[in-house]
Enzyme design. Sequence first.
Site, PDB file in Angstrom:
ATOM      1  N   ASP A 152      -4.834   8.135  -1.055  1.00  0.00           N
ATOM      2  CA  ASP A 152      -3.718   8.754  -1.778  1.00  0.00           C
ATOM      3  C   ASP A 152      -4.225  10.002  -2.513  1.00  0.00           C
ATOM      4  O   ASP A 152      -5.369  10.437  -2.315  1.00  0.00           O
ATOM      5  CB  ASP A 152      -3.062   7.741  -2.729  1.00  0.00           C
ATOM      6  CG  ASP A 152      -3.963   7.372  -3.899  1.00  0.00           C
ATOM      7  OD1 ASP A 152      -5.145   7.785  -3.921  1.00  0.00           O
ATOM      8  OD2 ASP A 152      -3.486   6.680  -4.814  1.00  0.00           O
TER       9      ASP A 152
ATOM     10  N   GLU B 108       2.887  -1.411  -4.708  1.00  0.00           N
ATOM     11  CA  GLU B 108       2.511  -0.150  -4.045  1.00  0.00           C
ATOM     12  C   GLU B 108       3.718   0.764  -3.868  1.00  0.00           C
ATOM     13  O   GLU B 108       3.617   1.976  -4.026  1.00  0.00           O
ATOM     14  CB  GLU B 108       1.851  -0.426  -2.686  1.00  0.00           C
ATOM     15  CG  GLU B 108       0.427  -0.947  -2.783  1.00  0.00           C
ATOM     16  CD  GLU B 108      -0.534   0.061  -3.422  1.00  0.00           C
ATOM     17  OE1 GLU B 108      -0.248   1.270  -3.417  1.00  0.00           O
ATOM     18  OE2 GLU B 108      -1.566  -0.373  -3.970  1.00  0.00           O
TER      19      GLU B 108
ATOM     20  N   TYR C  19      -0.845   5.502   3.999  1.00  0.00           N
ATOM     21  CA  TYR C  19      -1.528   5.082   2.777  1.00  0.00           C
ATOM     22  C   TYR C  19      -1.133   3.641   2.405  1.00  0.00           C
ATOM     23  O   TYR C  19      -1.994   2.789   2.164  1.00  0.00           O
ATOM     24  CB  TYR C  19      -1.222   6.030   1.591  1.00  0.00           C
ATOM     25  CG  TYR C  19      -1.500   5.317   0.300  1.00  0.00           C
ATOM     26  CD1 TYR C  19      -2.821   5.137  -0.124  1.00  0.00           C
ATOM     27  CD2 TYR C  19      -0.474   4.715  -0.436  1.00  0.00           C
ATOM     28  CE1 TYR C  19      -3.107   4.400  -1.258  1.00  0.00           C
ATOM     29  CE2 TYR C  19      -0.755   3.974  -1.578  1.00  0.00           C
ATOM     30  CZ  TYR C  19      -2.073   3.818  -1.982  1.00  0.00           C
ATOM     31  OH  TYR C  19      -2.354   3.072  -3.083  1.00  0.00           O
TER      32      TYR C  19
END
Length: 356
Positions: A148, A47, A130
């Site tokens: 996102d 991520e 996020y």
Amino acid sequence: MKPTPFTLPDPDWTLRLQDALVGWYGQCARQLPWRETRDPYAIWVSEIMLQQTQVDTVIPYYLRFLAALPDVTALAEAPEELLLKLWEGLGYYSRARNLQKAARMVIEHHDGRLPADTGALEKLPGIGLYTAGAIASIAFGLPEPAVDGNVIRVYSRLLGIAEDAGAPAGKKLFQTLGRHLTDPRDPSSYNQAVMELGATVCTPQKPSCENCPVSGQCAARVTGTQASYPVKAAKTPPRIITWQVICLWMPGRLFLVPGSNRLLKGLWALPMLAADSPLPELRLESPPLPVGSVKHVFTHQVWQMALFSCRCSDPETALSHYPEGRWVDSSTLSELPVSTAFRKALKQVLTSGITL
Ligand code: SF4
């Protein structure tokens, strides 16, 4: 486009959307290395790497990073030079430094395991709303939204939302909507499905609506207004900065200095100075030779770098002016973390007759 008052979709609409997206994701998702694991550490690394970076670019970095630093402890204990070398070329190096800071905090406060809680995740450096939602839902199966840019595009088109997602009211609205729509039965697949749809079908230009599993529920498709969403305020153009970059060299050796600019922290660079500063007085074999220029684009800045080749006869010449610098040969150069801007500059300089 003027925002209109917004009401959350009803349960029937929401359920249809969830079923269609999760079903589609099960059949059409791309196979990506971080989708083959539930290891929170691996998902966290992916991520962070995927922030501002394309999937195809991330894959080799992700594999190399996990092979070298397979768990939180290895990351926490890694020398900074190795960490930045593993990140070299991905840019936004603060991401790597924050990963390491966070790994050390995870060891200190969470027994070496990432916390399964968005509030605790958000307290770690580099993890925002996020990323906390993505880790919580994908790694821990918690019903948390992960909103996102891809998700905002999909939701704004589906529901015809004309709110600026960059403004505080828009951020709040999309987060509330994300929480409302995230499928509690399978938050991991649902969140990844919306992101996948945004990345592969509901793309910024020319969305492939004919292949979209939720086209029957899409307001923008009905009105043919896909290109109007998401609504964004005009961006400030990046600042253009001009530098003089000095390539000090001797046959087989090149002179590097620690990056002094905020964007180069922890990386090695060529000496550089502002465009209007006089070049330093160095005892050189011949006057500095202009060897062209290169441009590098950061998020908020564009660097225009005028390059000068400076052949030295005495290594002390450079060290007396830049005491923190070091002379390196080509094999050391390949091992050191050097920013992409300077890799580009070096490539250009090396075509001008320097031998390393
Ligand atoms: Fe996006 Fe088109 Fe699907 Fe609407 S129908 S969500 S615009 S891909």
